[in-house]
Design an enzyme around this catalytic site. Sequence first.
Site, PDB file in Angstrom:
ATOM      1  N   THR A   1       0.834  -1.204   0.210  1.00 32.13           N
ATOM      2  CA  THR A   1       0.091   0.199  -0.128  1.00 32.13           C
ATOM      3  C   THR A   1       0.728   1.390  -0.200  1.00 32.13           C
ATOM      4  O   THR A   1       2.163   1.010   0.329  1.00 32.13           O
ATOM      5  CB  THR A   1      -0.966   0.023   1.348  1.00 32.13           C
ATOM      6  N   ASP A   2       0.283   2.392  -0.199  1.00 31.81           N
ATOM      7  CA  ASP A   2       1.064   3.623   0.037  1.00 31.81           C
ATOM      8  C   ASP A   2       0.733   3.892   1.467  1.00 31.81           C
ATOM      9  O   ASP A   2       0.208   3.201   2.144  1.00 31.81           O
ATOM     10  CB  ASP A   2       0.440   4.730  -1.064  1.00 31.81           C
ATOM     11  N   TYR A   3       1.338   4.999   1.901  1.00 26.54           N
ATOM     12  CA  TYR A   3       1.360   5.324   3.488  1.00 26.54           C
ATOM     13  C   TYR A   3       0.089   5.336   4.077  1.00 26.54           C
ATOM     14  O   TYR A   3      -0.705   6.193   3.677  1.00 26.54           O
ATOM     15  CB  TYR A   3       2.343   6.531   3.651  1.00 26.54           C
ATOM     16  N   THR A   4      -0.206   4.507   5.172  1.00 25.19           N
ATOM     17  CA  THR A   4      -1.371   4.459   5.720  1.00 25.19           C
ATOM     18  C   THR A   4      -2.670   4.048   4.702  1.00 25.19           C
ATOM     19  O   THR A   4      -4.030   4.563   5.237  1.00 25.19           O
ATOM     20  CB  THR A   4      -1.625   5.543   6.716  1.00 25.19           C
TER      21      THR A   4
END
Length: 769
Positions: free
Chosen positions: A288-291
């Site tokens: 995933t991207d950040y969070t």
Amino acid sequence: MKKIPLVLIILLLAVVFPACKNRVEQGADTQMNAFVDDLMSKMTLEEKIGQLNLPGSGDIVTGQTASSNIGQKIKNGEVGGLLNIKSMEKIRDVQRVAVEESRLKIPLIFGMDVIHGYQTTFPIPLGLAASFNPEMIERTARIAATEASADGICWTYSPMVDISRDPRWGRIAESAGEDPYLGSIIAKAFVRGYQGDDLSKDNTIMACVKHFALYGAAEGGRDYNTTDMSRVRMYNEYLPPYKAAVEAGVGSVMTSFNEIDGVPASGNHWLLTELLRNEWGFDGFVVTDYTAINEMIDHGMGNLQDVSALALKAGTDLDMVGEGFLTTLKKSLEEGKVTENDINKACRRILEAKYKLGLFEDPYRYCKKERAQSEIFTEANNLAARESAAQTFVLLKNEGSLLPLTKKGNIALIGPLGDNIHNMPGMWSVAADYTQSITVLKGLQDAVGNEAEILYARGSNITDDKNLDYWSASYGIPSIKEGQSPEDLLKEALKTAEKADIIVAAVGESAEMSGESSSRADITIPASQRRLLEALIKTGKPVVMVLFTGRPLVLDWETKNIPAILNVWFGGTQTGNAIADVLFGKVNPSGKLPVTFPLAIGQIPVYYNHKNTGRPLKEGKWFEKYRSNYLDIPNEPLYPFGFGLSYTTFEVGEPIINKSELTDNELLKIAIQVKNTGKHDGHEVVQLYIRDLVASITRPVAELKKFEKIFLKAGESKMVEFEISVEDLKFYNGNLYFDWEPGEFDILVGPNSRDLKKVKINWLKSAKG
């Protein structure tokens, strides 16, 4: 003994070599599968889930990792890798905890945003795309991989291949622009450069194509915003660069923040499993991207447990920073929301990546002190950065051949970006040491030596808006200096200009006015700098504008009033030297715009490969009632895709074709005579576009299909040749079937997407075809 004919030997090799290569690869896969099977048989459920966790590194101090919070998680087998930790010493110390103090001694994978270079930085990706030189781009990625891997990094969150047609979106700076063909070529170049031909080599790193998918189509150009489009547009215009990266063997894919068909990418089963894995055959892992998993809560997809289960079931393997997998998957397994097989599949993909990187064989293979000391920020790498940057600059205007400059007299360098070391590397330069960058002032001074005098004045702030200055400050260092009013800065600039024979105005955006979370509703040059430019023009001295930008800007006033404009994007470590090379004619600019520059903000989105509409405006017209146009401005952009001038001039001849009627798999051959009609040696990018005139669905007015960058000495001519097959005619039809359709086609050739010469052909399809 009877001799075997050479042709037969070649045929035998053509058959035997691929077969042997396939057997070697199959053998390696068998060994990897056996290794991973054995390791997973020893892992607890908690350890498998731990491999799916990619936290940030926090404030790790070398030698104290084991006692830190993250160190304890690593010991417990709760971490699969770490994000954006820098320096070989720190990484080696963290890896030691994983392979010496955890139960199963599974090594970590270390990732970083190595976007356009490591410590030696190259131009921003949009600038690199302007080179129209995939071989050069591949070299920059190769150097970045060598430097990063010498400092402990084995995985980069690059390339970003999102197609973007909205310059308000800040991350257009990190993209290859608006065109799917150019974007696909560049995506492959980045992947080859990072990964090389063997991921287990200690100077290669795993690439991660992002942001899957459609992130560049955010509504209103506002970062993280909603995207919504038809599957036909998706497949034909936005998905090709991601697919190209997969075809090039990219090892990982990063999800985007946006939704696709109402479901956020990180939880979208159609996107991550049906399309990416089943249709395209991707066999790496998805991060995933950040969070991004946690952010699905605000999208309205449920609580952290719900969205974590949704992401895992969809095909997400690694959770960046959010720790939703770590904290909820065990409970979801107990409640039947996920299966152990779901967890095993994701865990296996992470372990396979580590195996391919050679981390099980040698967890410290990227942590060799001698490489860190000898292969980072070398003289050779900086020379490559300087040469690369000069290839990306786009000459937008050169009235009266004002450029190149002569090294004589007094040259005034005026503008807030003239001696601004913080802004030279460009956005997403997380590993760069900005103090090593070459400013424009330094570059010009070194270039002229004692032959001319370089005068300098700041002239203005980048912006007088203190909030905007703070929000867009490079490295967190605001550019507005206390004690210097805008009026005082302008007075100083005008005094400096009085002494000069010519003025070089270094103006534009700060590096952080583009990039992530840097969308702009007003994409003109900030008002503080416009006032400066207006005052400099009134002096009557010739003005050259050196434009720093991470996006297309609206430059209507500048184009009307300033005689020479050189767009330099953000050139990286060697920016100042590269600018000097071009301004003084050591290098003839050859960059071409990979994205359209609008005439006015109201035209956005504006891009060359648009559809025609049922009421198109006639060529050369401004306004006609009941036609698709504006009352107040023309439809045409200020600068079209593919545009870029040179210090010399080129004449592109009429396209010559081998036949105008073709059937099935015949090849169309196109030849174009190109002549350098000016006084300087230089490069030209010859571009070939196709228009499909009649089809089962509406087709763009032109699509880039081929290009070639050639070098011609003054007065020299060259015949450029292209071959077109039916593969170049294919598109996804209304049923999403990828095929070509017979009929008439325009073959269009020229130096940009506007100034094209045309020849018409008819391509037939027989019953068997």
